[in-house]
Motif scaffolding. Sequence first.
Motif, PDB file in Angstrom:
ATOM      1  N   THR A 121       3.076 -67.875  54.219  1.00  0.00           N
ATOM      2  CA  THR A 121       4.311 -68.634  54.285  1.00  0.00           C
ATOM      3  C   THR A 121       3.706 -70.240  54.721  1.00  0.00           C
ATOM      4  N   LEU A 122       4.161 -70.953  53.814  1.00  0.00           N
ATOM      5  CA  LEU A 122       3.778 -72.392  54.220  1.00  0.00           C
ATOM      6  C   LEU A 122       4.881 -73.418  54.532  1.00  0.00           C
ATOM      7  N   GLU A 123       4.610 -74.524  55.284  1.00  0.00           N
ATOM      8  CA  GLU A 123       5.389 -75.518  55.383  1.00  0.00           C
ATOM      9  C   GLU A 123       5.047 -76.867  54.816  1.00  0.00           C
ATOM     10  N   MET A 124       5.882 -77.343  53.987  1.00  0.00           N
ATOM     11  CA  MET A 124       5.398 -78.608  53.332  1.00  0.00           C
ATOM     12  C   MET A 124       6.596 -79.719  53.720  1.00  0.00           C
ATOM     13  N   GLN A 125       6.135 -80.760  54.203  1.00  0.00           N
ATOM     14  CA  GLN A 125       6.937 -82.326  54.350  1.00  0.00           C
ATOM     15  C   GLN A 125       6.546 -83.103  53.665  1.00  0.00           C
ATOM     16  N   VAL A 126       7.504 -83.651  52.940  1.00  0.00           N
ATOM     17  CA  VAL A 126       7.354 -85.155  52.389  1.00  0.00           C
ATOM     18  C   VAL A 126       8.245 -86.145  52.651  1.00  0.00           C
ATOM     19  N   ALA A 135      15.578 -93.449  53.530  1.00  0.00           N
ATOM     20  CA  ALA A 135      14.119 -92.788  53.526  1.00  0.00           C
ATOM     21  C   ALA A 135      14.164 -91.690  54.715  1.00  0.00           C
ATOM     22  N   GLN A 136      13.748 -90.596  54.556  1.00  0.00           N
ATOM     23  CA  GLN A 136      13.734 -89.739  55.365  1.00  0.00           C
ATOM     24  C   GLN A 136      12.521 -88.515  55.001  1.00  0.00           C
ATOM     25  N   ASP A 137      12.115 -87.835  56.006  1.00  0.00           N
ATOM     26  CA  ASP A 137      11.313 -86.760  55.770  1.00  0.00           C
ATOM     27  C   ASP A 137      12.019 -85.423  55.448  1.00  0.00           C
ATOM     28  N   VAL A 138      11.571 -84.676  54.379  1.00  0.00           N
ATOM     29  CA  VAL A 138      12.309 -83.630  54.099  1.00  0.00           C
ATOM     30  C   VAL A 138      11.157 -82.218  53.967  1.00  0.00           C
ATOM     31  N   ASP A 139      11.667 -81.284  54.392  1.00  0.00           N
ATOM     32  CA  ASP A 139      10.914 -79.711  54.479  1.00  0.00           C
ATOM     33  C   ASP A 139      11.171 -78.793  53.413  1.00  0.00           C
ATOM     34  N   LEU A 140      10.054 -78.394  52.906  1.00  0.00           N
ATOM     35  CA  LEU A 140      10.215 -76.961  52.382  1.00  0.00           C
ATOM     36  C   LEU A 140       9.507 -75.827  52.660  1.00  0.00           C
ATOM     37  N   THR A 141      10.104 -74.615  52.658  1.00  0.00           N
ATOM     38  CA  THR A 141       9.133 -73.496  53.138  1.00  0.00           C
ATOM     39  C   THR A 141       8.711 -72.963  51.636  1.00  0.00           C
ATOM     40  N   PHE A 279       2.120 -68.827  41.237  1.00  0.00           N
ATOM     41  CA  PHE A 279       1.580 -68.031  42.567  1.00  0.00           C
ATOM     42  C   PHE A 279       2.575 -68.237  43.976  1.00  0.00           C
ATOM     43  N   GLY A 280       3.856 -68.773  43.617  1.00  0.00           N
ATOM     44  CA  GLY A 280       4.733 -68.944  44.805  1.00  0.00           C
ATOM     45  C   GLY A 280       5.912 -69.466  44.467  1.00  0.00           C
ATOM     46  N   TYR A 281       6.814 -69.531  45.353  1.00  0.00           N
ATOM     47  CA  TYR A 281       8.097 -69.870  45.428  1.00  0.00           C
ATOM     48  C   TYR A 281       8.573 -70.721  46.584  1.00  0.00           C
ATOM     49  N   ALA A 282       9.149 -71.675  46.467  1.00  0.00           N
ATOM     50  CA  ALA A 282       9.756 -72.338  47.569  1.00  0.00           C
ATOM     51  C   ALA A 282      11.359 -71.699  47.678  1.00  0.00           C
ATOM     52  N   ILE A 283      11.401 -71.089  49.022  1.00  0.00           N
ATOM     53  CA  ILE A 283      12.384 -70.468  49.411  1.00  0.00           C
ATOM     54  C   ILE A 283      13.363 -70.954  50.437  1.00  0.00           C
ATOM     55  N   SER A 284      13.133 -72.156  50.809  1.00  0.00           N
ATOM     56  CA  SER A 284      14.088 -73.004  51.444  1.00  0.00           C
ATOM     57  C   SER A 284      13.679 -74.458  51.369  1.00  0.00           C
ATOM     58  N   GLY A 285      14.861 -75.099  51.415  1.00  0.00           N
ATOM     59  CA  GLY A 285      14.747 -76.612  51.283  1.00  0.00           C
ATOM     60  C   GLY A 285      14.342 -76.865  49.902  1.00  0.00           C
ATOM     61  N   GLN A 286      14.556 -76.184  48.830  1.00  0.00           N
ATOM     62  CA  GLN A 286      13.962 -76.682  47.280  1.00  0.00           C
ATOM     63  C   GLN A 286      14.896 -77.473  46.986  1.00  0.00           C
ATOM     64  N   ASP A 287      16.185 -77.675  47.479  1.00  0.00           N
ATOM     65  CA  ASP A 287      17.104 -78.756  46.709  1.00  0.00           C
ATOM     66  C   ASP A 287      16.024 -80.215  47.009  1.00  0.00           C
ATOM     67  N   ASN A 288      15.375 -80.112  48.034  1.00  0.00           N
ATOM     68  CA  ASN A 288      14.694 -81.451  48.441  1.00  0.00           C
ATOM     69  C   ASN A 288      13.677 -81.908  47.378  1.00  0.00           C
ATOM     70  N   LEU A 289      13.349 -81.052  46.321  1.00  0.00           N
ATOM     71  CA  LEU A 289      12.555 -81.346  45.525  1.00  0.00           C
ATOM     72  C   LEU A 289      13.334 -82.383  44.607  1.00  0.00           C
ATOM     73  N   ILE A 301       1.026 -80.072  54.294  1.00  0.00           N
ATOM     74  CA  ILE A 301       1.381 -78.702  53.940  1.00  0.00           C
ATOM     75  C   ILE A 301       0.541 -77.847  55.015  1.00  0.00           C
ATOM     76  N   LYS A 302       1.099 -76.983  55.565  1.00  0.00           N
ATOM     77  CA  LYS A 302       0.248 -76.174  56.519  1.00  0.00           C
ATOM     78  C   LYS A 302       0.818 -74.452  56.470  1.00  0.00           C
ATOM     79  N   VAL A 303      -0.159 -73.785  56.691  1.00  0.00           N
ATOM     80  CA  VAL A 303       0.250 -72.416  56.696  1.00  0.00           C
ATOM     81  C   VAL A 303       0.716 -71.972  58.185  1.00  0.00           C
ATOM     82  N   VAL A 304       2.006 -71.298  57.846  1.00  0.00           N
ATOM     83  CA  VAL A 304       2.822 -70.776  59.251  1.00  0.00           C
ATOM     84  C   VAL A 304       2.587 -69.443  59.444  1.00  0.00           C
ATOM     85  N   ASP A 305       2.142 -68.559  58.316  1.00  0.00           N
ATOM     86  CA  ASP A 305       2.226 -67.115  58.581  1.00  0.00           C
ATOM     87  C   ASP A 305       1.250 -66.735  57.376  1.00  0.00           C
ATOM     88  N   GLY A 306       0.487 -65.659  57.669  1.00  0.00           N
ATOM     89  CA  GLY A 306      -0.156 -65.126  56.692  1.00  0.00           C
ATOM     90  C   GLY A 306      -1.686 -65.819  56.394  1.00  0.00           C
TER      91      GLY A 306
END
Length: 313
Positions: A121-126, A135-141, A279-289, A301-306
């Motif tokens: 599981t990764l966290e991505m902030q843009v 302007a704001q920072d948005v997150d995806l999992t 190889f993966g999916y955004a499972i939360s915050g995907q509307d921020n795309l 982008i950082k690994v939070v689990d696994g």
Amino acid sequence: QIQRDLESIAEALRIPGSKSLGPVVKAVRGSQSILSSQKNAILADVAPAKKAEAQAALDKLDKALTEFQAICAAKDKQAVPVKQRECLDYVGQIEEAMVKTFPFEVPQEYANRPLLKGRATLEMQVHCSETPEGAQDVDLTLVLDGYNAPVSAGQFIDLVQRKFYDGMEIQRADGFVVQTGDPDGPADGFVDPVTNELRKVPLEVKVMGDKDPVYNFTLEDLGRYNEQPVLPFNAYGTLAWARAEFDNDSASSQIFFLLKESELTPSGANLLDGRYAVFGYAISGQDNLGLMKVGDKINYIKVVDGAENLVNA
């Protein structure tokens, strides 16, 4: 059987309009019935050290399937692939607690590369320069599936660990995909500092029913036009490698997220399944795309689990 029922939903989504919801409801109910009757048997197959982890995943799956029923009752077809992917992720966590060895051998030519042998599981902030709130920072999992795409997911998580994407701009945002990963300089991908050569990622697609992924060839190349990838382009926020159109093994560091809705790009009926490596999916915050524009910057982008599932890094 639960996994097969949930994976069959991708095929059901190929049916136009609301008619697809009948098979979806059947699959969800079937999964709930099996989970209810087999929960104790499933736990019995889990190693003692992982029983608490498996129990938590089973409880989450039970709750997600109940929510899935509500989605079907509301006829919210666009929410179906998102909830399907969430349920499959919980199934994957349960399988991970049960699996004692990796289910297949990666081909020898790729066996020494960074491989993700499990899920992460990764966290991505843009930083988005323009949103309705300014302007704001948005997150995806993000969840990466190394069980079905160990080479593809491993190469990506290795770059994440190297902070390759941190500070990089969004380079394409056209309403169809959001893409990034092309570094500054003449190279159009990641140059390995050890070899000083461009590192490429082979095309990797696992087909439902196959034990091993297919490497180097598209399903079209192999004449397997109607077969379904285990990881399809069926959800808003599907994550895949970008590559040159006529070179299957030319991916390196450029990635893209699919933005189109599943009804417009149904599994098995689009030009992406079997041709590009998911190889993966955004499972939360995907509307921020949908808020991202060319020039917006990835904070991190950082690994939070696994992370422990990454080998050869």
